[in-house]
Design an enzyme around this catalytic site. Structure first.
Site, PDB file in Angstrom:
ATOM      1  N   GLU A 209      34.038  47.652  34.160  1.00  0.00           N
ATOM      2  CA  GLU A 209      33.997  48.787  34.307  1.00  0.00           C
ATOM      3  C   GLU A 209      33.895  49.333  33.662  1.00  0.00           C
ATOM      4  O   GLU A 209      34.947  50.294  32.811  1.00  0.00           O
ATOM      5  CB  GLU A 209      35.303  49.751  35.836  1.00  0.00           C
ATOM      6  CG  GLU A 209      34.560  49.152  37.330  1.00  0.00           C
ATOM      7  CD  GLU A 209      35.323  50.569  37.879  1.00  0.00           C
ATOM      8  OE1 GLU A 209      35.815  50.710  37.867  1.00  0.00           O
ATOM      9  OE2 GLU A 209      35.062  49.765  39.371  1.00  0.00           O
ATOM     10  N   GLU A 332      32.814  43.386  43.133  1.00  0.00           N
ATOM     11  CA  GLU A 332      34.176  45.080  43.512  1.00  0.00           C
ATOM     12  C   GLU A 332      33.613  45.197  44.639  1.00  0.00           C
ATOM     13  O   GLU A 332      32.581  45.237  44.017  1.00  0.00           O
ATOM     14  CB  GLU A 332      34.905  45.501  42.705  1.00  0.00           C
ATOM     15  CG  GLU A 332      35.508  44.473  41.882  1.00  0.00           C
ATOM     16  CD  GLU A 332      35.988  45.668  41.043  1.00  0.00           C
ATOM     17  OE1 GLU A 332      37.316  46.406  41.835  1.00  0.00           O
ATOM     18  OE2 GLU A 332      37.186  44.955  39.755  1.00  0.00           O
TER      19      GLU A 332
HETATM   20  O1  AHR Z   1      40.513  46.763  43.060  1.00  0.00           O
HETATM   21  C1  AHR Z   1      40.729  47.925  42.819  1.00  0.00           C
HETATM   22  C2  AHR Z   1      39.625  48.524  41.245  1.00  0.00           C
HETATM   23  O2  AHR Z   1      39.096  49.126  41.493  1.00  0.00           O
HETATM   24  C3  AHR Z   1      39.645  47.422  40.225  1.00  0.00           C
HETATM   25  O3  AHR Z   1      40.314  47.709  39.305  1.00  0.00           O
HETATM   26  C4  AHR Z   1      38.263  48.855  39.267  1.00  0.00           C
HETATM   27  O4  AHR Z   1      37.504  47.584  38.414  1.00  0.00           O
HETATM   28  C5  AHR Z   1      38.351  49.218  40.667  1.00  0.00           C
HETATM   29  O5  AHR Z   1      38.259  50.518  40.051  1.00  0.00           O
END
Ligand code: AHR
Length: 528
Positions: A209, A332
């Site tokens: 991210e 994710e």
């Molecule tokens: O999964 C929680 C967070 O969500 C992670 O650390 C990040 O990559 C995303 O914003």
């Protein structure tokens, strides 16, 4: 006179017969309309893609009680463990055939300095986990512990490197430390720390991210950094790294466009993250267990919207990579609710209900459909955080409804996707409608066909008529996950409220099978 009367009676009978025929025709046509139809192309010689088992991957971050007080309890704990890692968690994840595990973050990855997490634990420096609750991190779970965990699980490690606050050298040395077989400063350091042979490491992420917690960069700036950092992520000693560039959040299609344009030729995979929440308000996301149909519907709508997110990122990738060389890595994804009351807001601890099972089943069905492009997905996060598989409380452990979906769907691992056409009735809420059923059909290496079916409608059962083209069903068996209430969930006192059961509401027909899917259920059928 008599003849005239007879004619009238005859005509009246004819008219009544006509009306009855129309009614019957209408009834048949209505029934056809409400009858849900699935056609599965089960011919043996199809050229469809393979559903990578890595689509069923996981993500575990140094966040809340995922690592510490989750997997890692330390060697001196009274809870049964192997070298500090909880045995019951390892065994449960092995049963669900966990294929790959992403670590150490998330946002944590771009603050993590791996050298702090090697060597004797008592000598490891501490740091502050600024993203997640500002707690002290003692670095007791580091590279050796993570790779030991993966070996115990029998899964592939996927390590995410630090671009946001790390250096190129640090990243290069991490890969050398893990994978170099000969004599080198890092390989020698690894040996001093007790590991002679290198590990195999295939998946390596270059930042996380980076448009946000990973450095707040523009896509052009990150694309340049990606090109630079990845240059030094070397293939040592016969180990070949699959390099994954940090990708977009949700519908940030510009990020994908720029990354593919500027750096597509230098990556093996490009990530994307997609979280869904009931209220579209990050301040008040909504509860994991106390919700009404509006919030049920909202989650189902966003789960189905995954299709649009994936289709649009894929379309951009298709333009820059028509040979389909670069994988889309959904590293994710999952549901995100308000934390449970009386828990640290920075720890993201949430319960997990039947709603999460339907969301997971639906999103996995969509990922399966895009398996030509999606080569991995990692649900966030395996233990005690967000849409977890496992929740723990002291020595107690429970399996969530989402865990059961991953276990039930494991039949799709590395199976051939079968193309299908599904026509179904709508699930209506207020003025909006969604398709009530979604599914995946696949054939495994032994020739067995599996069909996973989600009925997201919380009120109505769905009759489904399935035609199997090119395959004669002889024997069918099934499993189902459902409950009486939308928000049913497992607790430490009642850990088995939501669990898979045998399902037998189906009939083999000449052309395939018919079945009835109960409201809010996930059914997996095995067809021989
Ligand atoms: O999964 C929680 C967070 O969500 C992670 O650390 C990040 O990559 C995303 O914003």
């Amino acid at each position: 006179m008599l003849t005239a009367r007879k004619t009238i009676v005859f005509n009246m009978l004819l008219f009544v017969f006509f009306l009855i025929s129309i009614k019957i025709a209408q009834a048949v046509s209505n029934r056809e309309q409400v009858m849900n139809k699935l056609v599965i192309n089960a011919w043996e010689n199809q050229k469809t893609a393979i559903i990578s088992r890595n689509i069923y991957g996981h993500f575990s971050e140094h966040l809340g009680r995922c690592i510490y007080d989750g997997y890692w309890i330390g060697e001196n704990s009274s809870i049964p463990n192997t070298r500090g890692i909880r045995n019951d968690i390892v065994n449960a994840l092995k049963r669900s055939k966990i294929p790959v595990l992403r670590w150490p973050g998330g946002c944590f990855a771009d603050e993590y300095h791996w050298k702090d997490g090697i060597g004797p634990r008592k000598n490891r420096p501490v740091m502050i986990n600024t993203h997640w609750g500002g707690v002290t991190e003692n670095n007791h779970f580091g590279t050796h512990e993570f790779l030991d965990l993966c070996e115990q699980l029998g899964c592939e490690p996927y390590i995410c490197g630090n671009v946001g606050s790390g250096t190129v050298r640090e990243m290069q040395e991490w890969v050398e430390y893990i994978t170099f077989d000969g004599k080198s400063p890092m390989a020698n350091l690894r040996r001093e720390n007790g590991r002679d042979k290198p590990w195999k490491l295939k998946y390596f992420g270059v930042g996380n991210e980076n448009w946000g917690c990973g450095g707040n960069m523009t896509p052009d700036y990150y694309a340049d950094l990606y090109r630079q950092f990845q240059t030094y992520v070397r293939n040592f000693s016969g180990n070949t790294i699959y390099k994954i560039a940090g990708g977009a959040g949700g519908d940030n299609f510009t990020w994908t466009e720029v990354l593919m344009r500027e750096a597509g030729s230098r990556m093996s995979g490009l990530s994307v993250h997609y979280y869904i929440l009931p209220t579209e308000n990050w301040g008040h996301k909504g509860s994991a267990t106390e919700f009404d149909e509006k919030e049920w519907f909202s989650i189902m709508k966003q789960a189905l919207y995954t299709d649009v997110i994936i289709a649009r990122h894929s379309a951009i990738m298709d333009r820059y990579d028509p040979e389909n060389r670069v994988g889309l890595i959904v590293d994710e994804w999952g549901t995100w609710y308000d934390v449970e009351s009386d828990t640290n807001p920075g720890f993201l601890y949430q319960q997990n209900s039947l709603r999460d099972a339907l969301a997971a089943g639906t999103m996995l069905n969509i990922f399966n459909h895009y398996c030509g492009r999606i080569k991995m997905a990692n649900i966030a996060q395996t233990v005690n955080v967000l849409q977890a598989m496992i929740l723990t409380e002291g020595e107690k452990m429970l399996l969530t409804p989402t865990y059961h979906i991953f276990e039930m769907y494991s039949v799709h691992h590395d199976a051939q996707l079968l193309s299908e056409d599904l026509q179904c009735t709508d699930y209506m809420f207020e003025e909006t409608k969604l398709p009530s059923i979604n599914c995946t059909a696949s054939r495994d290496s032994s020739g067995t066909i599996h069909v996973s079916l989600c009925n997201i409608d919380p009120h109505d059962a769905k009759e489904l008529n399935c035609e199997l083209r090119g395959h004669k069903a002889t024997k069918i068996s099934g499993r189902i996950l459902t409950a009486e209430k939308m928000n049913e969930h497992n607790t430490f006192d009642r850990p088995d409220r939501v669990k898979p059961n045998t399902f037998s509401d189906f009939d083999v027909t000449k052309t395939g099978f018919t079945t009835t899917l109960p409201p809010m259920s996930v059914v997996v059928l095995e067809i021989n």
